[in-house]
Design an enzyme around this catalytic site. Structure first.
Site, PDB file in Angstrom:
ATOM      1  N   GLU A 101      33.806  37.406  43.166  1.00 14.53           N
ATOM      2  CA  GLU A 101      32.987  38.552  42.777  1.00 14.53           C
ATOM      3  C   GLU A 101      31.595  38.331  43.362  1.00 14.53           C
ATOM      4  O   GLU A 101      30.941  37.330  43.050  1.00 14.53           O
ATOM      5  CB  GLU A 101      32.911  38.665  41.253  1.00 14.53           C
ATOM      6  CG  GLU A 101      32.230  39.946  40.811  1.00 14.53           C
ATOM      7  CD  GLU A 101      31.592  39.871  39.433  1.00 14.53           C
ATOM      8  OE1 GLU A 101      31.405  40.928  38.818  1.00 14.53           O
ATOM      9  OE2 GLU A 101      31.241  38.774  38.966  1.00 14.53           O
ATOM     10  N   ASP A 113      34.006  34.646  39.041  1.00 13.98           N
ATOM     11  CA  ASP A 113      32.907  35.420  38.487  1.00 13.98           C
ATOM     12  C   ASP A 113      31.583  35.106  39.199  1.00 13.98           C
ATOM     13  O   ASP A 113      31.225  33.932  39.346  1.00 13.98           O
ATOM     14  CB  ASP A 113      32.792  35.047  37.004  1.00 13.98           C
ATOM     15  CG  ASP A 113      31.920  35.984  36.213  1.00 13.98           C
ATOM     16  OD1 ASP A 113      32.307  37.134  36.029  1.00 13.98           O
ATOM     17  OD2 ASP A 113      30.837  35.545  35.770  1.00 13.98           O
ATOM     18  N   HIS A 162      36.360  46.074  34.230  1.00 11.39           N
ATOM     19  CA  HIS A 162      35.824  45.988  32.871  1.00 11.39           C
ATOM     20  C   HIS A 162      34.304  46.111  32.815  1.00 11.39           C
ATOM     21  O   HIS A 162      33.731  46.131  31.729  1.00 11.39           O
ATOM     22  CB  HIS A 162      36.253  44.657  32.249  1.00 11.39           C
ATOM     23  CG  HIS A 162      35.643  43.486  32.964  1.00 11.39           C
ATOM     24  ND1 HIS A 162      35.945  43.166  34.274  1.00 11.39           N
ATOM     25  CD2 HIS A 162      34.709  42.592  32.576  1.00 11.39           C
ATOM     26  CE1 HIS A 162      35.227  42.118  34.636  1.00 11.39           C
ATOM     27  NE2 HIS A 162      34.473  41.751  33.636  1.00 11.39           N
ATOM     28  N   ASP A 163      33.656  46.155  33.971  1.00 11.78           N
ATOM     29  CA  ASP A 163      32.190  46.270  34.014  1.00 11.78           C
ATOM     30  C   ASP A 163      31.731  47.664  34.430  1.00 11.78           C
ATOM     31  O   ASP A 163      30.529  47.907  34.541  1.00 11.78           O
ATOM     32  CB  ASP A 163      31.608  45.279  35.033  1.00 11.78           C
ATOM     33  CG  ASP A 163      31.766  43.843  34.603  1.00 11.78           C
ATOM     34  OD1 ASP A 163      31.824  43.582  33.389  1.00 11.78           O
ATOM     35  OD2 ASP A 163      31.843  42.967  35.497  1.00 11.78           O
ATOM     36  N   ASP A 189      40.527  34.119  35.400  1.00 11.92           N
ATOM     37  CA  ASP A 189      39.115  34.350  35.681  1.00 11.92           C
ATOM     38  C   ASP A 189      38.433  32.979  35.673  1.00 11.92           C
ATOM     39  O   ASP A 189      38.711  32.153  34.803  1.00 11.92           O
ATOM     40  CB  ASP A 189      38.511  35.233  34.585  1.00 11.92           C
ATOM     41  CG  ASP A 189      37.543  36.247  35.134  1.00 11.92           C
ATOM     42  OD1 ASP A 189      36.585  35.817  35.798  1.00 11.92           O
ATOM     43  OD2 ASP A 189      37.735  37.451  34.914  1.00 11.92           O
TER      44      ASP A 189
HETATM   45  C1  NOJ Z   1      30.583  39.451  35.849  1.00 13.38           C
HETATM   46  C2  NOJ Z   1      31.633  39.782  34.829  1.00 13.38           C
HETATM   47  O1  NOJ Z   1      32.581  40.639  35.404  1.00 13.38           O
HETATM   48  C3  NOJ Z   1      30.911  40.374  33.649  1.00 13.38           C
HETATM   49  O2  NOJ Z   1      31.793  40.953  32.713  1.00 13.38           O
HETATM   50  C4  NOJ Z   1      30.066  39.303  33.030  1.00 13.38           C
HETATM   51  O3  NOJ Z   1      29.305  39.854  31.987  1.00 13.38           O
HETATM   52  C5  NOJ Z   1      29.125  38.673  34.050  1.00 13.38           C
HETATM   53  N1  NOJ Z   1      29.750  38.412  35.321  1.00 13.38           N
HETATM   54  C6  NOJ Z   1      28.609  37.367  33.527  1.00 13.38           C
HETATM   55  O4  NOJ Z   1      29.651  36.424  33.470  1.00 13.38           O
END
Ligand code: NOJ
Length: 572
Positions: free
Chosen positions: A273, A209, A346-347, A101
């Site tokens: 992302e 990210d 994970h989000d 990541d």
């Molecule tokens: C996206 C990530 O997937 C998430 O888990 C994170 O909180 C935010 N970006 C900030 O880095």
């Protein structure tokens, strides 16, 4: 790896490991790298090609590692650099690549760069972050003195005051996640050099990210009252138009490609992302001619259950909208660019609870149906840990069950704007990131075989039924189905390379499409509902070769499907 084709990842499947919740090797209740190493055979058995490892770098863990204080070391909670080298070797031995990541829109406020930057207005690194004086006519630190009215994604303002220097710094996420200033070429070179260091160490690429936030269009007040995604726009302005897909983002990614990837052999993977990104923008990010990234994570389908008030204004998800959205992305990236395919990470809440039916009756069937549909789209599928056994949402009863910074802060913000405790919890229960972060369910033991200690987040009580050990024994399980889908992508070129045609776009229950490569055509039919469904297809499919233990039998073109039943047929 020198003979690897440039687009090897079209026939690959990626598995995401969230290290904190995957497996605990030392009994402290938190997952770690030795824990992952103890389970690499699970990944090899499943047949995945790539592991995306969520952050394991040194971090104060305010956002579970997405707040990095040292990019060149592993946090002691997760192990050591030697452990990581060992993991890379274990995976490589099994033919699996490791993608790290890359969190470079922001660092932790504990990172040495930020410490130096905040040391004074004339610090050599002052300009590595976004420092601004209080709004004209206002006194620093007082409400409303922030340089812009922007809200942060984790509630509250996107600016924090530093009384020592009399200026504010920008953080689109938590105050402990200050945004790096990518306008400064020294920042960019420091990031590229860190990336080269990791590639030299043997990693095979990066998941980047919120990479579409690195270029800021200007620091002006944002709109109040609009949707704003996770931003509470009743109290703060939406920074979106100023920070998403900004004016220099493509230039920065092209520069990154030149500086980091261009001279290296094929076999690396880059995935960006990119929240709030349109199909047209995604084509620009992923057009191979432009040399930016191989694929992006788009968010349109995971925003479909957000109402006009944003993420916490939860509305029902409609299958027609889901088909329209995913279909538009298939079409939009048909000739140029590439899709990442995901329903969970994970989000996000667990996909079987959100898009499927996690009741005991339909959990397994719906998990299989969703996986079938997703994996047979054009694009690279991502399996989030636990989805391969149909893990479901956690029973988050009260605010005390929440651990995630976003959920905890959102709960407070929802109450502050007048929601009752139960209303706030209902919204959080629908969307909390904690659902995805309960321990991986390895077996029926106490704590699901995740730890011998006390887990940092309790295992879902359903682990006694839903776990890897039980499903390995059952050839009809969700786990075996995932394995078969992954093998199918490797074995049938039509899955990786065929075109995509949506069928029955207006059918309220059935998701169906064909994939075609030269003379080979695949038909995928899935009843994505908990009621029986019927649908009509061209009768020439009646006698086609079934794949994947398909049970549905069409008669003269008419299909009767039980709840969550799927069929995959091939014609050669
Ligand atoms: C996206 C990530 O997937 C998430 O888990 C994170 O909180 C935010 N970006 C900030 O880095």
């Amino acid at each position: 790896m020198s003979e690897t084709p440039r687009d090897w990842w079209k026939s690959a499947v990626v598995y995401q490991v969230y290290p904190r919740s995957f497996a605990d090797g030392d009994g402290d209740g938190v997952g770690d790298i030795p824990g992952i190493r103890a389970h690499v055979d699970h990944l090899a058995w499943l047949g995945v090609d790539v592991v995306w490892l969520s952050p394991v770098y040194r971090s104060p863990m305010d956002d579970n590692g997405y707040d990095i204080s040292d990019y060149h070391d592993v946090d002691p909670l997760f192990g050591t650099l030697d452990d990581l080298d060992g993991l890379i070797a274990d995976l490589h031995e099994r033919g699996i690549r490791l993608v790290m990541d890359l969190v470079v829109n922001h660092t932790s406020s504990s990172h040495a760069w930020f410490q130096e930057s905040r040391s004074g207005r004339d610090s050599a690194k002052r300009d590595w972050y976004w420092w601004r004086p209080p709004r004209e006519g206002h006194v620093g630190g007082e409400p409303g003195a922030e340089p812009t009215n922007w809200g942060s994604a984790f509630s509250g303002p996107a600016w924090t005051y530093d009384p020592d220097s009399g200026e504010y710094y920008l953080h689109l996420f938590a105050p402990s996640q200050p945004d790096l200033n990518w306008e400064n070429p020294e920042v960019r070179e420091a990031v590229y050099s860190m990336m080269r260091w990791w590639l030299d160490r043997g990693v095979d690429g990066f998941r980047m990210d919120v990479i579409n936030m690195i270029s800021k269009a200007g620091l002006e007040d944002g709109e109040l009252g609009g949707p704003g995604g996770p931003i509470d726009t009743t109290t703060h302005g939406d920074p979106g138009p100023f920070v998403l897909n900004g004016p220099r983002v493509h230039e920065f990614l092209q520069e990154m490609h030149r500086e980091v990837f261009a001279d290296r052999p094929a076999g690396l993977l880059t995935v960006g992302e990119t929240p709030a990104t349109s199909v047209e923008e995604a084509r620009r990010y992923t057009d191979p001619e432009r040399r930016e990234v191989d694929m992006v994570f788009q968010f349109e389908h995971v925003d479909l259950d957000s109402g006009p008030g944003g993420k916490w204004d939860v509305v029902p998800m409609s299958l027609l909208d889901l088909k329209a959205s995913l279909g538009r992305w298939q079409e939009g990236l048909a000739d140029v660019g590439w899709n990442s395919l995901y329903l969970g990470n994970h989000d996000q809440p667990r996909s079987v609870s959100r898009f499927g039916d996690d009741s005991p009756e339909y959990r397994a069937a719906s998990a299989k149906a969703l996986a079938t549909v997703l994996h047979l789209h054009r694009g690279t599928p991502y399996v989030y840990q636990g989805d391969e056994i149909g893990m479901a949402n956690a029973p988050l009863a009260t605010v005390d069950d929440l651990r995630d910074i976003e959920s905890v802060n959102a709960h407070r913000a929802l109450l502050a704007r007048g929601a009752t405790g139960e209303e706030a919890m209902a919204a959080i229960r629908a969307k909390s990131r904690d659902h995805a972060r309960t321990p991986m369910q390895w077996d029926a033991d106490e704590h699901a075989g995740f730890t011998t200690g006390t887990p940092w987040l309790p295992a879902n009580p359903d682990h006694v039924e839903v776990n890897v050990a039980a499903q390995r024994e059952d050839p009809d399980s969700v786990l075996h189905h995932y394995r078969a889908l992954i093998a199918l992508r490797h074995d049938e070129p039509v899955v990786a390379h065929g075109d995509f045609t949506m069928l029955l776009p207006d059918h309220p229950q059935v998701y169906a499409f064909t994939r075609r490569l030269d003379d080979v055509v695949l038909l995928v039919v899935a009843n994505l509902s908990s009621q029986p469904a019927t649908a009509r297809f061209d009768p020439t499919w009646d006698d086609a070769e079934p794949l994947l233990a398909t049970t549905a039998h069409p008669t003269a073109g008419t299909w009767s499907l039980t709840p969550w039943e799927t069929a995959v047929l091939i014609r050669r």
